[in-house]
Write a protein that holds these residues in place. Sequence first.
Motif, PDB file in Angstrom:
ATOM      1  N   SER A 187       0.831  -1.211   0.000  1.00 47.34           N
ATOM      2  CA  SER A 187       0.000   0.000   0.000  1.00 47.34           C
ATOM      3  C   SER A 187       0.865   1.262   0.000  1.00 47.34           C
ATOM      4  O   SER A 187       0.440   2.317  -0.451  1.00 47.34           O
ATOM      5  N   THR A 188       2.063   1.156   0.489  1.00 46.33           N
ATOM      6  CA  THR A 188       2.934   2.339   0.533  1.00 46.33           C
ATOM      7  C   THR A 188       3.244   2.830  -0.878  1.00 46.33           C
ATOM      8  O   THR A 188       3.261   4.025  -1.158  1.00 46.33           O
ATOM      9  N   TYR A 189       3.485   1.846  -1.776  1.00 42.74           N
ATOM     10  CA  TYR A 189       3.884   2.243  -3.132  1.00 42.74           C
ATOM     11  C   TYR A 189       2.707   2.381  -4.111  1.00 42.74           C
ATOM     12  O   TYR A 189       2.901   2.774  -5.258  1.00 42.74           O
ATOM     13  N   LEU A 190       1.495   2.066  -3.665  1.00 45.23           N
ATOM     14  CA  LEU A 190       0.323   2.126  -4.562  1.00 45.23           C
ATOM     15  C   LEU A 190       0.140   3.523  -5.163  1.00 45.23           C
ATOM     16  O   LEU A 190      -0.270   3.688  -6.315  1.00 45.23           O
ATOM     17  N   LEU A 191       0.445   4.528  -4.333  1.00 47.44           N
ATOM     18  CA  LEU A 191       0.246   5.916  -4.766  1.00 47.44           C
ATOM     19  C   LEU A 191       1.045   6.246  -6.044  1.00 47.44           C
ATOM     20  O   LEU A 191       0.576   6.990  -6.916  1.00 47.44           O
ATOM     21  N   VAL A 192       2.258   5.660  -6.161  1.00 45.28           N
ATOM     22  CA  VAL A 192       3.128   6.022  -7.283  1.00 45.28           C
ATOM     23  C   VAL A 192       2.497   5.623  -8.632  1.00 45.28           C
ATOM     24  O   VAL A 192       2.324   6.494  -9.510  1.00 45.28           O
ATOM     25  N   PRO A 193       2.111   4.304  -8.841  1.00 43.57           N
ATOM     26  CA  PRO A 193       1.487   3.999 -10.146  1.00 43.57           C
ATOM     27  C   PRO A 193       0.200   4.772 -10.395  1.00 43.57           C
ATOM     28  O   PRO A 193      -0.106   5.147 -11.532  1.00 43.57           O
ATOM     29  N   VAL A 194      -0.565   5.031  -9.302  1.00 42.48           N
ATOM     30  CA  VAL A 194      -1.822   5.787  -9.500  1.00 42.48           C
ATOM     31  C   VAL A 194      -1.503   7.176 -10.057  1.00 42.48           C
ATOM     32  O   VAL A 194      -2.100   7.646 -11.025  1.00 42.48           O
ATOM     33  N   ILE A 195      -0.540   7.839  -9.433  1.00 45.53           N
ATOM     34  CA  ILE A 195      -0.209   9.201  -9.876  1.00 45.53           C
ATOM     35  C   ILE A 195       0.375   9.182 -11.294  1.00 45.53           C
ATOM     36  O   ILE A 195       0.025  10.035 -12.134  1.00 45.53           O
ATOM     37  N   VAL A 196       1.208   8.176 -11.589  1.00 46.91           N
ATOM     38  CA  VAL A 196       1.790   8.085 -12.939  1.00 46.91           C
ATOM     39  C   VAL A 196       0.668   7.892 -13.975  1.00 46.91           C
ATOM     40  O   VAL A 196       0.626   8.566 -15.013  1.00 46.91           O
ATOM     41  N   ALA A 197      -0.289   6.985 -13.657  1.00 51.08           N
ATOM     42  CA  ALA A 197      -1.384   6.711 -14.610  1.00 51.08           C
ATOM     43  C   ALA A 197      -2.250   7.949 -14.828  1.00 51.08           C
ATOM     44  O   ALA A 197      -2.580   8.317 -15.965  1.00 51.08           O
ATOM     45  N   VAL A 198      -2.602   8.591 -13.728  1.00 51.90           N
ATOM     46  CA  VAL A 198      -3.477   9.774 -13.849  1.00 51.90           C
ATOM     47  C   VAL A 198      -2.756  10.874 -14.637  1.00 51.90           C
ATOM     48  O   VAL A 198      -3.334  11.513 -15.524  1.00 51.90           O
ATOM     49  N   SER A 199      -1.479  11.079 -14.340  1.00 54.64           N
ATOM     50  CA  SER A 199      -0.721  12.124 -15.009  1.00 54.64           C
ATOM     51  C   SER A 199      -0.598  11.822 -16.518  1.00 54.64           C
ATOM     52  O   SER A 199      -0.766  12.717 -17.360  1.00 54.64           O
ATOM     53  N   GLY A 200      -0.293  10.527 -16.832  1.00 56.41           N
ATOM     54  CA  GLY A 200      -0.172  10.132 -18.238  1.00 56.41           C
ATOM     55  C   GLY A 200      -1.477  10.348 -18.984  1.00 56.41           C
ATOM     56  O   GLY A 200      -1.501  10.872 -20.106  1.00 56.41           O
ATOM     57  N   SER A 201      -2.578   9.949 -18.339  1.00 55.78           N
ATOM     58  CA  SER A 201      -3.887  10.105 -19.007  1.00 55.78           C
ATOM     59  C   SER A 201      -4.209  11.584 -19.228  1.00 55.78           C
ATOM     60  O   SER A 201      -4.737  11.978 -20.278  1.00 55.78           O
ATOM     61  N   SER A 202      -3.842  12.417 -18.245  1.00 61.64           N
ATOM     62  CA  SER A 202      -4.083  13.855 -18.398  1.00 61.64           C
ATOM     63  C   SER A 202      -3.262  14.409 -19.572  1.00 61.64           C
ATOM     64  O   SER A 202      -3.743  15.236 -20.357  1.00 61.64           O
ATOM     65  N   PHE A 203      -1.992  13.895 -19.664  1.00 61.65           N
ATOM     66  CA  PHE A 203      -1.117  14.337 -20.756  1.00 61.65           C
ATOM     67  C   PHE A 203      -1.745  14.000 -22.127  1.00 61.65           C
ATOM     68  O   PHE A 203      -1.810  14.836 -23.021  1.00 61.65           O
ATOM     69  N   LEU A 204      -2.251  12.739 -22.259  1.00 61.34           N
ATOM     70  CA  LEU A 204      -2.831  12.306 -23.545  1.00 61.34           C
ATOM     71  C   LEU A 204      -4.079  13.113 -23.892  1.00 61.34           C
ATOM     72  O   LEU A 204      -4.287  13.533 -25.028  1.00 61.34           O
ATOM     73  N   THR A 205      -4.908  13.332 -22.863  1.00 59.26           N
ATOM     74  CA  THR A 205      -6.136  14.119 -23.108  1.00 59.26           C
ATOM     75  C   THR A 205      -5.769  15.531 -23.580  1.00 59.26           C
ATOM     76  O   THR A 205      -6.366  16.070 -24.505  1.00 59.26           O
ATOM     77  N   ALA A 206      -4.736  16.094 -22.928  1.00 56.87           N
ATOM     78  CA  ALA A 206      -4.337  17.456 -23.302  1.00 56.87           C
ATOM     79  C   ALA A 206      -3.806  17.488 -24.729  1.00 56.87           C
ATOM     80  O   ALA A 206      -4.051  18.433 -25.472  1.00 56.87           O
ATOM     81  N   ARG A 207      -3.054  16.403 -25.114  1.00 58.30           N
ATOM     82  CA  ARG A 207      -2.521  16.356 -26.478  1.00 58.30           C
ATOM     83  C   ARG A 207      -3.654  16.330 -27.501  1.00 58.30           C
ATOM     84  O   ARG A 207      -3.626  17.001 -28.529  1.00 58.30           O
ATOM     85  N   ARG A 208      -4.689  15.518 -27.167  1.00 51.58           N
ATOM     86  CA  ARG A 208      -5.840  15.438 -28.076  1.00 51.58           C
ATOM     87  C   ARG A 208      -6.521  16.804 -28.202  1.00 51.58           C
ATOM     88  O   ARG A 208      -6.855  17.256 -29.286  1.00 51.58           O
ATOM     89  N   ALA A 209      -6.641  17.453 -27.077  1.00 57.13           N
ATOM     90  CA  ALA A 209      -7.294  18.770 -27.087  1.00 57.13           C
ATOM     91  C   ALA A 209      -6.473  19.753 -27.911  1.00 57.13           C
ATOM     92  O   ALA A 209      -7.020  20.567 -28.664  1.00 57.13           O
ATOM     93  N   ALA A 210      -5.112  19.644 -27.778  1.00 60.01           N
ATOM     94  CA  ALA A 210      -4.243  20.562 -28.534  1.00 60.01           C
ATOM     95  C   ALA A 210      -4.386  20.321 -30.029  1.00 60.01           C
ATOM     96  O   ALA A 210      -4.422  21.268 -30.824  1.00 60.01           O
ATOM     97  N   ALA A 211      -4.491  19.018 -30.407  1.00 57.26           N
ATOM     98  CA  ALA A 211      -4.648  18.691 -31.834  1.00 57.26           C
ATOM     99  C   ALA A 211      -5.948  19.281 -32.355  1.00 57.26           C
ATOM    100  O   ALA A 211      -6.008  19.852 -33.446  1.00 57.26           O
ATOM    101  N   GLN A 212      -6.985  19.142 -31.527  1.00 55.57           N
ATOM    102  CA  GLN A 212      -8.289  19.696 -31.958  1.00 55.57           C
ATOM    103  C   GLN A 212      -8.206  21.219 -32.078  1.00 55.57           C
ATOM    104  O   GLN A 212      -8.796  21.825 -32.959  1.00 55.57           O
ATOM    105  N   ARG A 213      -7.439  21.805 -31.169  1.00 53.57           N
ATOM    106  CA  ARG A 213      -7.316  23.261 -31.193  1.00 53.57           C
ATOM    107  C   ARG A 213      -6.596  23.698 -32.475  1.00 53.57           C
ATOM    108  O   ARG A 213      -6.955  24.683 -33.101  1.00 53.57           O
ATOM    109  N   MET A 214      -5.565  22.915 -32.867  1.00 53.27           N
ATOM    110  CA  MET A 214      -4.847  23.245 -34.094  1.00 53.27           C
ATOM    111  C   MET A 214      -5.782  23.183 -35.302  1.00 53.27           C
ATOM    112  O   MET A 214      -5.762  24.033 -36.189  1.00 53.27           O
TER     113      MET A 214
END
Length: 576
Positions: free
Chosen positions: A157-184
Amino acid sequence: MAFPGVAGMRAGDQPERAVEAVLDRTRERTASLNQLLFGAAVVVMSILVATTPFPGDAALFYAAVVLVFLITGATIVIPWNRLPLPLLAAVPVLDIVAITMMELASPDTGLGLLWIFPAIWLPASFGVVGLVGGLVLIVGIYISTIALTQDHEPDFSTYLLVPVIVAVSGSSFLTARRAAAQRMLLDKQARLLGHALERTRRQEQIVTEVLDAVDFGVIRIEKDGSISMANEAHDRLQQTLPQASEGGSPAFRQDGVTPVPAGGLPLERALRGEAFDGQIVWFGEPGADSRAMSVSARRLKDENGGEAGAVLISRDLTGELNALRARDELVASVSHELRTPLTAILGYIDLVIDDDRIPESARAKLEIAERNAERLLGIVADILAASSASQSSVELTITPDDIDIADVLRAAAESLQLRADERNVSFDLTGLEPAHAYADAQRLRQVIDNLISNGIKYNRDGGVVTIGCTVDGDSTWILVRDTGIGMTEEEAAGLFERFYRAESIRSSGVRGTGLGLAISRDIVRAHGGDITVRSYPQIGSTFVVRLPSTRAAAAPAPRVPPRDEEDAASTDEGVL
Ligand code: ADP
């Protein structure tokens, strides 16, 4: 000129700029919204800490809460869209610091979960740099706090936080990239739209300038009958029109005296959905102030072929019509004046010729004088008949009968033999077949004389004039062909107009009035027939006359329409 603008866009509006403005506002709002959301989560945490026993350093926790409040306040107050983008990164970084303080205050309560907020925010706003920087910072801090604070062995449980944060951050990055493409994509479309808009505006301006430059009035009538556009010339023309007198129609037909019937004005007709060409209307009581307008209406179609309103085009014809009228009046009165003394001269020459006492040599000269005076009288009669001021319908009344066309042609050739000899022109009469027609012999002779004498006049020395006739069912055909100078297609096009003379003939010194063929056509049409020409320069011309062969074929009753009436019928069946 009033022109409806391009839908909803004002001058100076640029779609690209509009998109930029939206992006600026979004950036500002993203900063404060993200922070407010995080601030709200922290408030809930504080309430929980305040109401339940807190296993840790409460003072450090509240210090972190105060820091979060300060950051939140700053995000609301600071206009982020005016500051450089990297400065905005200070907010999530300070949030990470505050969350680290909370985590240090109570390492076992899972307050580090709040790192999810900056972990989402940083890649969304700062791309790869935000993603990597945020993760390195958060994971690094988290592992350091574990090392500093955990007194027992770290478990799953101590290390559970790390993959969760990595996954959430990665997903946010991908969503932002998609939004940027749409903006272009949106940017590109906005640019295209901007160019299209600019082009449309330029075209609109050119159309406006052209329409304002022309000297005829143009108005656009919409489908619902409203007038959506009028050029400057239209407004100018309207101002020149005399004002309507009360109770009476100020508009008259082409003759200038017959009032236009109710509902017969060009605009009224166009509003009723009619299309017409060159309707001539005199505005104002007959007199010096009245103005003549020639008005045409064209129906417009939309891209699906449906009704899209109309365009009304008007032109001031006052000057032209007045000049024509004056010319006709002058021609008519001059020829009337000439006719009387000429008839007297002819009468007296006749008397002298009939006198047995005059010597033969004088008689021959008097006969020449008589022929010339007769020719002059013929020309005067032609001019009078051609003048529209004269009652051509009366003058051209014909009395048809069953006549032998070959005889008429033979007699005409005989009478013109002398003139043909002078030009060394010969006649070819081999094409004369037995032919009858229902025609006025005298009037027809006028036509044939004119055609044959033109065939001689416009022939070359030593040329031939071929004369022929035949019958084909209801029609009798007469042919007069010469081997002369011929005409170009353009010259032949104006041949039957009054006073028309080919350019080359005018300068050649060959005499003529340009009336013979116009009158010939009137006569032939009065019989219910027609006259046509085929001509080739330097080869010759062929005139063909068609006449009804019998009385039955001549119906309806022949009558030449007065010229005004004929012109009107050819352009417009309405008010003219
Ligand atoms: P006019 O001969 O008195 O000028 P017309 O009406 O008979 O008047 O002819 C009009 C014009 O048509 C002439 O001036 C001439 O230019 C042209 N035209 C007529 N007949 C011929 C022809 N047979 N060959 C060439 N041109 C002709």
